[in-house]
Enzyme design. Structure first.
Site, short mmCIF file in Angstrom:
data_model
loop_
_atom_site.label_atom_id
_atom_site.label_comp_id
_atom_site.label_asym_id
_atom_site.label_seq_id
_atom_site.Cartn_x
_atom_site.Cartn_y
_atom_site.Cartn_z
N TYR A 146 18.57 67.48 122.40
CA TYR A 146 18.61 68.74 121.66
C TYR A 146 17.42 69.62 122.07
O TYR A 146 17.59 70.81 122.35
CB TYR A 146 18.56 68.45 120.15
N SER A 149 17.94 71.10 125.43
CA SER A 149 18.96 72.17 125.43
C SER A 149 18.37 73.45 124.86
O SER A 149 18.69 74.55 125.31
CB SER A 149 20.20 71.73 124.64
P1 NAP Z 1 25.40 74.18 111.24
O1 NAP Z 1 25.24 74.56 109.81
O2 NAP Z 1 25.63 72.77 111.62
O3 NAP Z 1 26.57 75.11 111.86
C1 NAP Z 1 26.89 75.01 113.21
C2 NAP Z 1 27.88 76.08 113.57
O4 NAP Z 1 28.16 75.96 114.97
C3 NAP Z 1 29.21 75.91 112.82
O5 NAP Z 1 29.68 77.17 112.41
C4 NAP Z 1 30.12 75.29 113.88
O6 NAP Z 1 31.48 75.70 113.75
C5 NAP Z 1 29.57 75.93 115.15
N1 NAP Z 1 29.95 75.16 116.33
C6 NAP Z 1 29.59 73.89 116.67
N2 NAP Z 1 30.19 73.53 117.82
C7 NAP Z 1 30.94 74.59 118.22
C8 NAP Z 1 31.79 74.83 119.32
N3 NAP Z 1 32.00 73.90 120.27
N4 NAP Z 1 32.41 76.04 119.41
C9 NAP Z 1 32.22 77.00 118.47
N5 NAP Z 1 31.43 76.82 117.38
C10 NAP Z 1 30.81 75.62 117.27
O7 NAP Z 1 24.14 74.63 112.09
P2 NAP Z 1 23.00 75.72 111.83
O8 NAP Z 1 21.85 75.01 111.26
O9 NAP Z 1 23.55 76.91 111.16
O10 NAP Z 1 22.63 76.06 113.34
C11 NAP Z 1 22.98 77.27 113.98
C12 NAP Z 1 22.14 77.41 115.24
O11 NAP Z 1 20.77 77.43 114.88
C13 NAP Z 1 22.31 76.25 116.21
O12 NAP Z 1 22.28 76.75 117.53
C14 NAP Z 1 21.10 75.39 115.94
O13 NAP Z 1 20.75 74.61 117.04
C15 NAP Z 1 20.07 76.45 115.62
N6 NAP Z 1 18.93 75.97 114.84
C16 NAP Z 1 19.09 75.42 113.61
C17 NAP Z 1 17.98 74.98 112.91
C18 NAP Z 1 18.06 74.35 111.55
O14 NAP Z 1 17.05 73.82 111.07
N7 NAP Z 1 19.20 74.38 110.87
C19 NAP Z 1 16.70 75.11 113.47
C20 NAP Z 1 16.59 75.68 114.74
C21 NAP Z 1 17.70 76.12 115.42
P3 NAP Z 1 32.65 74.73 113.17
O15 NAP Z 1 32.11 74.09 111.94
O16 NAP Z 1 33.76 75.72 112.91
O17 NAP Z 1 33.00 73.75 114.26
#
Ligand code: NAP
Length: 238
Positions: A146, A149
């Site tokens: 992760y 990436s």
């Molecule tokens: P999340 O709640 O797990 O949601 C992930 C989202 O990505 C969902 O809407 C999911 O859609 C979508 N997704 C996953 N695989 C996909 C695919 N193959 N094609 C299209 N959509 C896909 O995650 P989040 O925390 O909101 O994270 C959003 C972004 O922020 C990510 O890039 C993550 O790495 C980054 N981030 C998060 C955090 C954190 O602490 N939460 C910190 C730093 C960075 P479906 O459910 O419809 O499949």
């Protein structure tokens, strides 16, 4: 009306972006993969147009582009938010785990950007906002794939910002810290408390904390900002 495409708009940070951009009068394309019900619910509430597509699949991305382009025209703002994470010891990470994480977090960003950027280049305008992570800067233990990436997201952002500057396109990324979404649902209350102790602002972040900055980066207020990594982490790293 400006068009924005938010990948992974069905949950977490992406979902909050859908709400904020819709509130600000954007026409929002809500990309999702598995969460059909959630996407439909958000679409009913916000008027966002749901588009199902696995961002790691070139053919599906091509269809998403054709649907949006042929029915609604060009995208003004692209938010590459879709992402997956996995906690594993480095020695337990399989080739499949590695590919899964890179396919969504890196290849997905590449494919979606490539599909929509050509129109931005011809129009000489556009804003691309990618989502990295603090772990892409500092590295996170038990999240080597992760972290790698998310470091790639930063390299991609900077290189593309250089290449597209003269085409009038800005490319930036945000690096959130620990944000309260499904991605962190496996943390225990003790884990969260320990994390809070590492954060000067004394709390973990909300999806809105991140979405507000993404909305700002999409606005004309940031026309002279490109190639930057904006931390949204309560001061966790500095
Ligand atoms: P999340 O709640 O797990 O949601 C992930 C989202 O990505 C969902 O809407 C999911 O859609 C979508 N997704 C996953 N695989 C996909 C695919 N193959 N094609 C299209 N959509 C896909 O995650 P989040 O925390 O909101 O994270 C959003 C972004 O922020 C990510 O890039 C993550 O790495 C980054 N981030 C998060 C955090 C954190 O602490 N939460 C910190 C730093 C960075 P479906 O459910 O419809 O499949």
């Amino acid at each position: 009306m400006k068009n924005v495409l938010i990948t992974g708009g069905s949950r977490g940070i992406g979902k909050e972006c859908v709400y904020l951009f819709a509130e600000k009068g954007y026409r929002v394309f809500l990309n999702y993969n598995k969460s059909v019900k959630e996407a439909e619910k958000i679409s009913e509430k916000t008027g966002a147009i749901p588009v199902k597509c696995d961002v790691s699949d070139e053919e599906e991305v091509r269809k998403m582009y054709t649907f949006i382009h042929d029915n609604y025209g060009n995208i003004d703002v692209l938010v590459n938010n879709a992402g997956i994470a996995q906690i594993k010891l480095f020695t337990d990470i399989s080739e499949k785990d590695w590919d899964n994480v890179f396919n969504v977090n890196v290849k997905g960003m590449f494919l979606v950007t490539k599909a929509f950027v050509r129109d931005m280049i011809s129009r000489k305008k556009g804003k691309i906002i990618n989502i990295s992570s603090v772990w892409g800067i500092t590295g996170g233990s038990c999240e080597v794939h992760y972290s790698a990436s998310k470091a790639a997201v930063i390299g991609f952002t900077k290189a593309l910002a250089k290449e597209l500057g003269l085409s009038g396109i800005t490319v930036n990324c945000v690096a959130p810290g620990v944000i309260d979404t499904d991605m962190n649902k496996n943390f225990t209350a003790e884990d969260i408390d320990a994390l809070k102790n590492e954060i000067p602002l004394g709390r973990i972040g909300t999806p809105k904390d991140v979405a507000k900055v993404i909305l700002f980066l999409a606005s004309e207020k940031t026309d002279y900002i490109t190639g930057q990594v904006i931390g949204i982490d309560g001061g966790m790293i500095m």
